[in-house]
Write an enzyme that holds these catalytic residues in place. Structure first.
Site, PDB file in Angstrom:
ATOM      1  N   ILE A  24       0.915  -1.068  -0.029  1.00 41.62           N
ATOM      2  CA  ILE A  24      -0.069  -0.081  -0.123  1.00 41.62           C
ATOM      3  C   ILE A  24       0.939   1.185  -0.051  1.00 41.62           C
ATOM      4  O   ILE A  24       0.636   2.158  -0.787  1.00 41.62           O
ATOM      5  CB  ILE A  24      -1.048  -0.012   1.285  1.00 41.62           C
ATOM      6  CG1 ILE A  24      -2.013  -1.121   0.967  1.00 41.62           C
ATOM      7  CG2 ILE A  24      -1.568   1.324   1.531  1.00 41.62           C
ATOM      8  CD1 ILE A  24      -2.737  -1.231   2.504  1.00 41.62           C
ATOM      9  N   ASP A  66      13.764   3.277  10.316  1.00 41.63           N
ATOM     10  CA  ASP A  66      12.833   2.259  11.114  1.00 41.63           C
ATOM     11  C   ASP A  66      11.887   3.127  11.871  1.00 41.63           C
ATOM     12  O   ASP A  66      12.360   3.961  12.702  1.00 41.63           O
ATOM     13  CB  ASP A  66      13.775   1.628  11.841  1.00 41.63           C
ATOM     14  CG  ASP A  66      12.866   0.325  13.027  1.00 41.63           C
ATOM     15  OD1 ASP A  66      11.872   0.616  13.169  1.00 41.63           O
ATOM     16  OD2 ASP A  66      13.676  -0.322  13.221  1.00 41.63           O
ATOM     17  N   TYR A 158      -2.498  -7.125  16.790  1.00 43.00           N
ATOM     18  CA  TYR A 158      -2.935  -6.384  15.544  1.00 43.00           C
ATOM     19  C   TYR A 158      -4.024  -5.372  15.692  1.00 43.00           C
ATOM     20  O   TYR A 158      -3.899  -4.168  15.302  1.00 43.00           O
ATOM     21  CB  TYR A 158      -2.734  -7.260  14.219  1.00 43.00           C
ATOM     22  CG  TYR A 158      -2.954  -6.417  12.868  1.00 43.00           C
ATOM     23  CD1 TYR A 158      -1.810  -5.967  12.227  1.00 43.00           C
ATOM     24  CD2 TYR A 158      -4.204  -6.584  12.106  1.00 43.00           C
ATOM     25  CE1 TYR A 158      -1.965  -5.337  11.084  1.00 43.00           C
ATOM     26  CE2 TYR A 158      -4.282  -5.979  10.848  1.00 43.00           C
ATOM     27  CZ  TYR A 158      -3.141  -5.299  10.535  1.00 43.00           C
ATOM     28  OH  TYR A 158      -3.176  -4.571   9.346  1.00 43.00           O
ATOM     29  N   LYS A 162      -4.035  -1.409  15.669  1.00 40.72           N
ATOM     30  CA  LYS A 162      -4.914  -0.422  14.757  1.00 40.72           C
ATOM     31  C   LYS A 162      -5.886   0.259  15.422  1.00 40.72           C
ATOM     32  O   LYS A 162      -6.211   1.355  14.973  1.00 40.72           O
ATOM     33  CB  LYS A 162      -5.269  -1.478  13.709  1.00 40.72           C
ATOM     34  CG  LYS A 162      -4.472  -2.254  12.782  1.00 40.72           C
ATOM     35  CD  LYS A 162      -3.391  -1.199  12.260  1.00 40.72           C
ATOM     36  CE  LYS A 162      -2.203  -1.696  11.256  1.00 40.72           C
ATOM     37  NZ  LYS A 162      -1.596  -0.689  10.691  1.00 40.72           N
ATOM     38  N   THR A 195      -1.770  -7.346  -1.319  1.00 41.50           N
ATOM     39  CA  THR A 195      -0.368  -6.902  -1.016  1.00 41.50           C
ATOM     40  C   THR A 195       0.620  -8.364  -0.578  1.00 41.50           C
ATOM     41  O   THR A 195      -0.050  -8.958   0.016  1.00 41.50           O
ATOM     42  CB  THR A 195      -0.168  -5.941   0.266  1.00 41.50           C
ATOM     43  OG1 THR A 195      -0.444  -6.370   1.332  1.00 41.50           O
ATOM     44  CG2 THR A 195      -1.066  -4.735  -0.334  1.00 41.50           C
ATOM     45  N   PRO A 196       1.927  -8.154  -0.499  1.00 47.72           N
ATOM     46  CA  PRO A 196       2.634  -9.233   0.351  1.00 47.72           C
ATOM     47  C   PRO A 196       2.326  -9.669   1.627  1.00 47.72           C
ATOM     48  O   PRO A 196       2.436 -10.814   2.118  1.00 47.72           O
ATOM     49  CB  PRO A 196       4.097  -8.738   0.209  1.00 47.72           C
ATOM     50  CG  PRO A 196       4.170  -7.563  -0.899  1.00 47.72           C
ATOM     51  CD  PRO A 196       2.892  -6.885  -0.970  1.00 47.72           C
TER      52      PRO A 196
HETATM   53  N1  LIG Z   1      -2.732  -5.446   3.063  1.00 46.53           N
HETATM   54  C1  LIG Z   1      -3.832  -5.374   3.867  1.00 46.53           C
HETATM   55  O1  LIG Z   1      -4.823  -6.275   3.370  1.00 46.53           O
HETATM   56  C2  LIG Z   1      -4.029  -4.474   4.745  1.00 46.53           C
HETATM   57  C3  LIG Z   1      -5.102  -4.285   5.359  1.00 46.53           C
HETATM   58  C4  LIG Z   1      -5.531  -3.043   6.317  1.00 46.53           C
HETATM   59  C5  LIG Z   1      -4.543  -2.567   6.807  1.00 46.53           C
HETATM   60  N2  LIG Z   1      -3.046  -2.674   6.226  1.00 46.53           N
HETATM   61  C6  LIG Z   1      -2.217  -1.655   6.742  1.00 46.53           C
HETATM   62  O2  LIG Z   1      -1.543  -1.209   5.616  1.00 46.53           O
HETATM   63  C7  LIG Z   1      -0.249  -0.787   5.813  1.00 46.53           C
HETATM   64  C8  LIG Z   1       0.679  -1.370   4.682  1.00 46.53           C
HETATM   65  O3  LIG Z   1       0.352  -2.873   4.763  1.00 46.53           O
HETATM   66  P1  LIG Z   1       0.956  -3.482   3.252  1.00 46.53           P
HETATM   67  O4  LIG Z   1       0.040  -4.572   2.967  1.00 46.53           O
HETATM   68  O5  LIG Z   1       1.404  -2.733   2.094  1.00 46.53           O
HETATM   69  O6  LIG Z   1       2.024  -4.573   3.969  1.00 46.53           O
HETATM   70  P2  LIG Z   1       3.530  -4.833   3.387  1.00 46.53           P
HETATM   71  O7  LIG Z   1       4.127  -5.816   4.206  1.00 46.53           O
HETATM   72  O8  LIG Z   1       3.311  -4.833   1.817  1.00 46.53           O
HETATM   73  O9  LIG Z   1       4.488  -3.617   3.153  1.00 46.53           O
HETATM   74  C9  LIG Z   1       4.870  -3.165   4.815  1.00 46.53           C
HETATM   75  C10 LIG Z   1       5.980  -2.271   4.614  1.00 46.53           C
HETATM   76  O10 LIG Z   1       6.409  -1.627   5.857  1.00 46.53           O
HETATM   77  C11 LIG Z   1       7.735  -1.834   6.036  1.00 46.53           C
HETATM   78  N3  LIG Z   1       8.103  -1.949   7.681  1.00 46.53           N
HETATM   79  C12 LIG Z   1       7.716  -2.748   8.332  1.00 46.53           C
HETATM   80  N4  LIG Z   1       8.086  -2.428   9.636  1.00 46.53           N
HETATM   81  C13 LIG Z   1       8.840  -1.401   9.248  1.00 46.53           C
HETATM   82  C14 LIG Z   1       9.549  -0.408  10.287  1.00 46.53           C
HETATM   83  N5  LIG Z   1       9.681  -0.652  11.762  1.00 46.53           N
HETATM   84  N6  LIG Z   1      10.212   0.760   9.856  1.00 46.53           N
HETATM   85  C15 LIG Z   1       9.802   0.898   8.563  1.00 46.53           C
HETATM   86  N7  LIG Z   1       9.268   0.293   7.654  1.00 46.53           N
HETATM   87  C16 LIG Z   1       8.877  -1.036   8.213  1.00 46.53           C
HETATM   88  C17 LIG Z   1       8.149  -3.047   5.252  1.00 46.53           C
HETATM   89  O11 LIG Z   1       9.549  -3.215   5.117  1.00 46.53           O
HETATM   90  C18 LIG Z   1       7.322  -2.992   4.199  1.00 46.53           C
HETATM   91  O12 LIG Z   1       7.832  -2.393   3.116  1.00 46.53           O
HETATM   92  C19 LIG Z   1       0.364  -1.601   7.175  1.00 46.53           C
HETATM   93  O13 LIG Z   1       0.059  -0.511   8.110  1.00 46.53           O
HETATM   94  C20 LIG Z   1      -1.103  -2.421   7.243  1.00 46.53           C
HETATM   95  O14 LIG Z   1      -1.152  -2.942   8.640  1.00 46.53           O
HETATM   96  C21 LIG Z   1      -2.917  -3.676   5.062  1.00 46.53           C
END
Ligand SMILES: NC(=O)c1ccc[n+]([C@@H]2O[C@H](COP(=O)([O-])OP(=O)(O)OC[C@H]3O[C@@H](n4cnc5c(N)ncnc54)[C@H](O)[C@@H]3O)[C@@H](O)[C@H]2O)c1
Length: 259
Positions: A24, A66, A158, A162, A195-196
């Site tokens: 995202i 980080d 989690y 959130k 997403t991953p």
């Molecule tokens: N994918 C979903 O279904 C979904 C649904 C609801 C909410 N979200 C939220 O959206 C956000 C993005 O999720 P996503 O699906 O893109 O995940 P993702 O795993 O594809 O990407 C997450 C990114 O965060 C980075 N990251 C993790 N820990 C970190 C840290 N300590 N410092 C800096 N960077 C860090 C990772 O390196 C990665 O690039 C997250 O907050 C997730 O909880 C995702």
């Protein structure tokens, strides 16, 4: 995809996007850049961060961060203001998922999940406000989740992280409004997005095909969300089109929380 006037919807704005090496966050960086913003791609993943910075090209840059590191936040915000002259937008998308019910979740897992998702977002808001209040205001967009709105039996750590993001957002929004900072703060609540992070849930399941069908069916629209479904909302919240919107929570969930 620029507007009719030729100017993008966030033309000239300066944005830090965390978690922008993947999923995202990366989608938000691409959309915001396409609409005219200059992006500081922030992630702890250097390889993925450099790859998206290379794809977008100058003036967009990658900076390793980080989000749990308070000094790191100070450095990246100071450098952004030094290089680009201002900070208009912060998208807090860096996050981790920790699954397991309350009986399985360890204290270490709880702390890890809350350190990144909740404390990382807290530190980001603090650092951004310090800069934005001196450069005319801005928009902070925090990635929460539907898990910040409804309970998750298989993910209390989690969901709690959130939920914290949701109430942090409202508190920041009210504080900034009271002080007249011209800073807005809103939370975005996706359901399962392709997403991953979700790929790991599917591939890690005992029966991946069954799990994929399950995650698709959680949304009344019957599919996974796309990264752009979230990124388009983020562009709107980053833009001046949403200038009367603050402290609110916006689901992007194919109708999941309408039930
Ligand atoms: N994918 C979903 O279904 C979904 C649904 C609801 C909410 N979200 C939220 O959206 C956000 C993005 O999720 P996503 O699906 O893109 O995940 P993702 O795993 O594809 O990407 C997450 C990114 O965060 C980075 N990251 C993790 N820990 C970190 C840290 N300590 N410092 C800096 N960077 C860090 C990772 O390196 C990665 O690039 C997250 O907050 C997730 O909880 C995702």
């Amino acid at each position: 995809m620029r507007g009719m006037s030729g100017a993008g919807r966030v033309e000239g704005k300066v944005a830090i996007v965390t978690g922008a090496a993947s999923g995202i966050g990366r989608g938000c960086a691409r959309r915001l850049a396409a609409e005219g913003a200059r992006i500081v791609i922030a992630d702890k993943d250097e390889r993925g961060g450099v790859a998206i910075a290379d794809e977008l090209g100058a003036p967009h840059v990658f900076r390793q961060l980080d989000v749990t590191d308070e000094a790191g936040w100070r450095r990246i915000v100071e450098e952004t203001v030094r290089v680009f002259g201002r900070l208009d937008v912060l998208v807090n998308s860096a996050g981790v998922a920790v699954w397991g019910d309350i009986e399985q979740t360890t204290l270490a897992q709880w702390r890890f999940c809350n350190a990144v998702n909740s404390e990382g977002t807290f530190l980001g808001c603090k650092a951004a406000i310090a800069a934005m209040k001196t450069t005319g205001g801005g928009s902070i967009i925090n990635l929460s989740s539907v898990a910040g709105l409804i309970g998750v039996p298989d993910g209390p750590a989690y969901a709690a992280s959130k939920g914290a993001v949701r109430m942090l957002t409202k508190s920041v929004a009210l504080h900034a409004a009271q002080r007249g900072y011209n800073i807005r703060c809103n939370s975005v609540h996706p359901s399962f997005i392709d997403t991953p992070m979700v790929e790991a849930v599917v591939s890690g399941a005992k029966d991946p095909a069954k799990m994929r069908t399950f995650v698709e069916k959680t949304s009344p629209l019957g599919r996974l969300g796309e990264v752009d479904d979230v990124a388009h909302l983020v562009v709107y919240l980053a833009s001046d089109e949403s200038k009367f919107i603050t402290g609110t929570e916006l689901p992007v969930d194919g109708g999941l929380t309408a039930r």
